[in-house]
Scaffold this motif. Structure first.
Motif, PDB file in Angstrom:
ATOM      1  N   GLY A  50       0.804  -1.213   0.000  1.00 29.07           N
ATOM      2  CA  GLY A  50       0.000   0.000   0.000  1.00 29.07           C
ATOM      3  C   GLY A  50       0.839   1.267   0.000  1.00 29.07           C
ATOM      4  N   GLU A  51       0.160   2.395  -0.103  1.00 25.95           N
ATOM      5  CA  GLU A  51       0.868   3.678  -0.121  1.00 25.95           C
ATOM      6  C   GLU A  51       1.535   3.982   1.217  1.00 25.95           C
ATOM      7  OE1 GLU A  51      -1.875   6.682  -1.291  1.00 25.95           O
ATOM      8  OE2 GLU A  51      -2.034   5.975  -3.371  1.00 25.95           O
ATOM      9  N   ASP A  52       1.004   3.417   2.300  1.00 24.86           N
ATOM     10  CA  ASP A  52       1.539   3.707   3.631  1.00 24.86           C
ATOM     11  C   ASP A  52       2.470   2.602   4.130  1.00 24.86           C
ATOM     12  OD1 ASP A  52       0.059   6.082   3.781  1.00 24.86           O
ATOM     13  OD2 ASP A  52      -1.722   4.987   4.478  1.00 24.86           O
ATOM     14  N   GLU A  53       3.030   1.827   3.213  1.00 19.86           N
ATOM     15  CA  GLU A  53       3.933   0.752   3.620  1.00 19.86           C
ATOM     16  C   GLU A  53       5.091   1.308   4.452  1.00 19.86           C
ATOM     17  OE1 GLU A  53       6.923  -2.350   1.389  1.00 19.86           O
ATOM     18  OE2 GLU A  53       4.875  -2.209   0.608  1.00 19.86           O
ATOM     19  N   ALA A  54       5.431   0.580   5.536  1.00 15.45           N
ATOM     20  CA  ALA A  54       6.495   1.028   6.433  1.00 15.45           C
ATOM     21  C   ALA A  54       7.171  -0.185   7.052  1.00 15.45           C
ATOM     22  CB  ALA A  54       5.924   1.938   7.528  1.00 15.45           C
ATOM     23  N   CYS A  55       8.370   0.034   7.591  1.00 18.79           N
ATOM     24  CA  CYS A  55       9.131  -1.049   8.220  1.00 18.79           C
ATOM     25  C   CYS A  55       9.816  -0.532   9.480  1.00 18.79           C
ATOM     26  CB  CYS A  55      10.170  -1.609   7.246  1.00 18.79           C
ATOM     27  SG  CYS A  55      11.230  -2.908   7.954  1.00 18.79           S
ATOM     28  N   ALA A  56       9.675  -1.275  10.583  1.00 22.21           N
ATOM     29  CA  ALA A  56      10.409  -1.000  11.825  1.00 22.21           C
ATOM     30  C   ALA A  56      11.355  -2.166  12.068  1.00 22.21           C
ATOM     31  CB  ALA A  56       9.446  -0.838  12.991  1.00 22.21           C
ATOM     32  N   GLU A  57      12.542  -1.890  12.571  1.00 25.49           N
ATOM     33  CA  GLU A  57      13.574  -2.923  12.668  1.00 25.49           C
ATOM     34  C   GLU A  57      14.283  -2.849  14.001  1.00 25.49           C
ATOM     35  OE1 GLU A  57      17.513  -4.439  10.138  1.00 25.49           O
ATOM     36  OE2 GLU A  57      16.114  -2.975   9.279  1.00 25.49           O
ATOM     37  N   GLY A  58      14.756  -3.999  14.476  1.00 26.63           N
ATOM     38  CA  GLY A  58      15.523  -4.065  15.710  1.00 26.63           C
ATOM     39  C   GLY A  58      15.769  -5.507  16.092  1.00 26.63           C
ATOM     40  N   THR A  59      16.185  -5.730  17.339  1.00 22.37           N
ATOM     41  CA  THR A  59      16.326  -7.086  17.864  1.00 22.37           C
ATOM     42  C   THR A  59      15.282  -7.296  18.949  1.00 22.37           C
ATOM     43  OG1 THR A  59      17.901  -6.491  19.603  1.00 22.37           O
ATOM     44  CG2 THR A  59      18.812  -7.063  17.427  1.00 22.37           C
ATOM     45  N   ALA A  60      15.021  -8.558  19.256  1.00 28.47           N
ATOM     46  CA  ALA A  60      14.048  -8.848  20.303  1.00 28.47           C
ATOM     47  C   ALA A  60      14.516  -8.285  21.642  1.00 28.47           C
ATOM     48  CB  ALA A  60      13.819 -10.355  20.394  1.00 28.47           C
ATOM     49  N   ASP A  61      15.819  -8.389  21.917  1.00 30.97           N
ATOM     50  CA  ASP A  61      16.351  -7.850  23.177  1.00 30.97           C
ATOM     51  C   ASP A  61      16.104  -6.359  23.321  1.00 30.97           C
ATOM     52  OD1 ASP A  61      17.306 -10.084  24.508  1.00 30.97           O
ATOM     53  OD2 ASP A  61      19.237 -10.064  23.461  1.00 30.97           O
ATOM     54  N   GLY A  62      16.239  -5.624  22.224  1.00 30.33           N
ATOM     55  CA  GLY A  62      16.129  -4.177  22.307  1.00 30.33           C
ATOM     56  C   GLY A  62      14.844  -3.617  21.747  1.00 30.33           C
ATOM     57  N   TRP A  63      13.820  -4.468  21.580  1.00 25.56           N
ATOM     58  CA  TRP A  63      12.605  -3.998  20.917  1.00 25.56           C
ATOM     59  C   TRP A  63      11.853  -2.997  21.796  1.00 25.56           C
ATOM     60  CZ3 TRP A  63      11.592  -4.521  15.967  1.00 25.56           C
ATOM     61  CH2 TRP A  63      10.334  -4.127  15.499  1.00 25.56           C
ATOM     62  N   ASP A  64      11.780  -1.759  21.316  1.00 31.80           N
ATOM     63  CA  ASP A  64      11.067  -0.728  22.074  1.00 31.80           C
ATOM     64  C   ASP A  64      10.185   0.128  21.178  1.00 31.80           C
ATOM     65  OD1 ASP A  64      12.999   0.610  20.667  1.00 31.80           O
ATOM     66  OD2 ASP A  64      13.910   1.611  22.398  1.00 31.80           O
ATOM     67  N   HIS A  65       9.894  -0.385  19.973  1.00 29.37           N
ATOM     68  CA  HIS A  65       9.043   0.375  19.055  1.00 29.37           C
ATOM     69  C   HIS A  65       7.610   0.420  19.591  1.00 29.37           C
ATOM     70  CE1 HIS A  65      12.026   0.665  15.802  1.00 29.37           C
ATOM     71  NE2 HIS A  65      12.381  -0.570  16.133  1.00 29.37           N
TER      72      HIS A  65
ATOM     73  N   ASP B  20       0.823  -0.057  12.900  1.00 31.41           N
ATOM     74  CA  ASP B  20      -0.384  -0.415  12.154  1.00 31.41           C
ATOM     75  C   ASP B  20      -0.788  -1.856  12.480  1.00 31.41           C
ATOM     76  OD1 ASP B  20      -1.968  -1.397   9.679  1.00 31.41           O
ATOM     77  OD2 ASP B  20      -1.804   0.779   9.363  1.00 31.41           O
ATOM     78  N   PRO B  21      -2.086  -2.115  12.661  1.00 30.99           N
ATOM     79  CA  PRO B  21      -2.507  -3.492  12.962  1.00 30.99           C
ATOM     80  C   PRO B  21      -2.303  -4.461  11.801  1.00 30.99           C
ATOM     81  CG  PRO B  21      -4.419  -2.063  12.649  1.00 30.99           C
ATOM     82  CD  PRO B  21      -3.213  -1.172  12.691  1.00 30.99           C
ATOM     83  N   LEU B  22      -2.183  -3.927  10.573  1.00 26.62           N
ATOM     84  CA  LEU B  22      -1.967  -4.781   9.406  1.00 26.62           C
ATOM     85  C   LEU B  22      -0.470  -4.929   9.193  1.00 26.62           C
ATOM     86  CD1 LEU B  22      -3.801  -6.225   7.321  1.00 26.62           C
ATOM     87  CD2 LEU B  22      -3.394  -4.291   5.786  1.00 26.62           C
ATOM     88  N   ASN B  23       0.116  -5.956   9.824  1.00 28.22           N
ATOM     89  CA  ASN B  23       1.571  -6.109   9.755  1.00 28.22           C
ATOM     90  C   ASN B  23       1.977  -7.574   9.756  1.00 28.22           C
ATOM     91  OD1 ASN B  23       2.709  -6.991  12.620  1.00 28.22           O
ATOM     92  ND2 ASN B  23       1.015  -5.568  13.016  1.00 28.22           N
ATOM     93  N   VAL B  24       3.200  -7.802   9.277  1.00 35.56           N
ATOM     94  CA  VAL B  24       3.846  -9.108   9.293  1.00 35.56           C
ATOM     95  C   VAL B  24       5.203  -8.932   9.958  1.00 35.56           C
ATOM     96  CG1 VAL B  24       4.823 -10.971   7.894  1.00 35.56           C
ATOM     97  CG2 VAL B  24       2.689  -9.874   7.192  1.00 35.56           C
TER      98      VAL B  24
END
Length: 417
Positions: A186-201, A205-209
Motif C-alpha cells: 500500500g501507499e503507507d507501507e512502512a518497516c520498523a527494525e531491531g532485535t528482540a532484546d532491544g525492541w522498544d518500538h 499499524d494493525p496490518l503487519n507481518v
C-alpha cells in the motif's frame, strides 16, 4: 441431448491487498462491480469505490460461526466476498470451501502478505516458515524457533510484534533480528527494525507481518527438531519419560502429519508434546488423574510451542469413551487399571499403534501376557550414564524399561468402532 452446464458459483472470493482497488485485476473488478452483495471486513469494504453498488455487509464477530447464516440470508443473490491477499492462505477461503464445497466457489487471489514480505526482505519463499498468530495463541511460535531459521509471523494486531519480541527473549532468542512490515503493497507501507532484546518500538499499524531471523543467546537451552528433548526442557516432579527412552518411544509410535495420539498417564506431558512438535497438524490428548500434574502439562505444552495439546484430568479408562478415535496410544502409567489395555486396543482403528512402557514387575507381567495374546514387540530398554566414582568414573544404570508395541491389524472381538 443438450449437455448439462455446470451451475454458476454461488460465491466469488476476491483477494485484495493494502493497495486496494488499484491493485485488483480487471477480472476481480468486474466481479465486484456485478455483485449484488459485498461481504468483507470493514477496512476491505472501504477500499471498494461507490460504483460497486452491491449491498455492503461487514463480517460479524466471531466470524466463523456466522458464515453459514450470513450466506443463507443472501441466497439467490450474486455474492462477492473480500479476503486479505490470497483467500486460500490462512484466509476465509478455507471456511467457505468447508461450508460450500470447492465447486461453489470462484476464487480470485491477490499476492499474499507473505509473498510481499519475502520480496521486501529478500527471502526465498520456499525456505521461509510461516506462523500465524491470527486467532491463535502466541505460544505456538515457540515450536518454530531454531538457530538460523527465517520466520514470517502473521500478526493478530498492532500488539503482536511486542508479544513476539517478549516470547523470543523468554525462549533464549533475544539476539534475533526483527522487522515489522506494515501495510504491505500500500501507499503507507512502512518497516520498523531491531532485535528482540532491544525492541522498544511503539505499536504501529494493525496490518503487519513480523520477519524474524532466529539467533540464540549464549547458554540458551538447545531444543532440536526431533524427539528426545533435554529433560531440563520440562517442569516435572519426577514423573517424566527420560530423554533416551522418550526418543525410542516416539520412534516406535511413528507420528505422521494429522494423526491423533492418546497419551495415558501424562506425567509431565513429554510424549504428547513431542508427538505434536513433529508436525503442526499432529494432535494429542493427554490423560492425567492428578490435577497438579495436569496443570503442569499445560504449562509445559505452552512453553514448548504446542498450546493446542488437550489435557484431560481424570482416570483412565473411565474417561476414554469421550475422546475422539486415536491413531496411536501411549500408556506411560496406570497399566494395571482394570480394563485399560483392552479399552485402548478396542479404541484403535485397524492399523493403529499402541505402545506401553513400564518399570514394575507387575506391569511387565501384564505386557508379557498381552504380547503372547496379540503379538507385536516386547523390548527391554536400559540406559546407563557415566558418573564419578571417587576419583574415577563408572556407569550408573537407570531403571530398565519394558516396552510393548503392537500394530492393530484387524478389529478385535467386541470392537464395534
Amino acid at each position: 441431448m443438450t449437455p448439462e452446464h455446470p451451475r454458476p458459483p454461488l460465491v466469488t472470493v476476491v483477494g485484495i491487498g493494502a493497495d486496494g482497488w488499484a491493485g485488483l485485476s480487471e477480472a476481480a473488478r468486474t466481479e465486484l462491480a456485478a455483485a449484488q452483495v459485498l461481504i468483507g471486513a470493514g477496512r476491505q469494504l472501504d477500499l471498494i469505490p461507490p460504483r460497486c453498488a452491491g449491498t455492503r455487509v461487514p463480517w460479524p464477530s466471531p466470524l466463523r460461526p456466522a458464515v453459514p447464516g450470513l450466506l443463507a440470508a443472501h441466497v439467490g443473490r450474486r455474492i462477492a466476498v473480500l479476503a486479505s491477499g490470497d483467500p486460500m492462505f490462512y484466509g476465509i477461503g478455507r471456511a467457505l470451501t468447508e461450508i460450500l464445497g470447492p465447486d461453489r466457489l470462484h476464487v480470485l487471489p491477490h499476492p499474499s502478505s507473505v509473498s510481499y514480505a519475502c520480496a521486501r526482505v529478500g527471502w526465498p519463499l520456499e525456505d521461509t516458515e510461516v506462523v500465524t498468530l491470527v486467532g491463535r495463541p502466541a505460544a505456538r511460535l515457540a515450536a518454530a524457533l531454531h538457530e538460523g531459521r527465517r520466520l514470517l509471523v502473521l500478526s493478530a494486531d498492532a500488539t503482536t510484534p511486542a508479544t513476539v519480541a517478549a516470547l523470543l527473549r523468554d525462549h533464549g532468542f533475544g539476539p534475533s533480528r526483527m522487522r515489522v512490515l506494515e501495510q504491505l503493497g500500500g501507499e503507507d507501507e512502512a518497516c520498523a527494525e531491531g532485535t528482540a532484546d532491544g525492541w522498544d518500538h511503539p505499536a504501529g499499524d494493525p496490518l503487519n507481518v513480523v520477519a524474524v531471523e532466529c539467533r540464540t543467546a549464549p547458554g540458551a537451552l538447545r531444543l532440536g527438531a526431533v524427539p528426545g528433548l533435554p529433560d531440563e526442557a520440562y517442569a516435572h516432579d519426577g514423573q517424566l519419560t527420560k530423554r533416551h527412552v522418550r526418543a525410542v518411544t516416539l520412534g516406535v509410535l511413528a507420528p505422521a502429519p494429522g494423526e491423533l495420539l492418546w497419551d495415558i498417564g501424562g506425567g509431565s506431558g513429554s510424549i504428547a508434546i513431542e508427538w505434536m512438535r513433529v508436525h503442526p497438524s499432529c494432535r494429542a490428548v493427554t490423560v492425567e488423574r492428578d490435577p497438579v500434574r495436569a496443570a503442569r502439562i499445560a504449562e509445559n505444552a505452552d512453553r514448548l510451542g504446542v498450546p493446542g495439546l488437550r489435557v484431560v484430568t481424570g482416570r483412565a479408562p473411565d474417561c476414554l469413551d469421550r475422546l475422539p478415535t486415536p491413531d496411536a496410544v501411549f500408556i506411560g502409567g496406570g497399566l494395571t487399571a482394570p480394563g485399560l489395555l483392552d479399552t485402548c486396543l478396542a479404541a484403535l482403528p485397524p492399523g493403529g499403534r499402541l505402545v506401553a512402557n513400564t518399570v514394575t514387575l507387575e506391569s511387565e507381567a501384564l505386557l508379557a501376557a498381552q504380547h503372547k495374546a496379540h503379538g507385536g514387540e516386547l523390548t527391554r530398554l536400559a540406559v546407563s550414564h557415566a558418573v564419578p566414582v571417587g576419583t574415577f568414573t563408572g556407569w550408573r544404570q537407570a531403571m530398565p524399561v519394558t516396552q510393548w508395541s503392537v500394530r492393530k491389524a484387524t478389529q478385535l472381538p467386541g470392537d464395534d468402532r
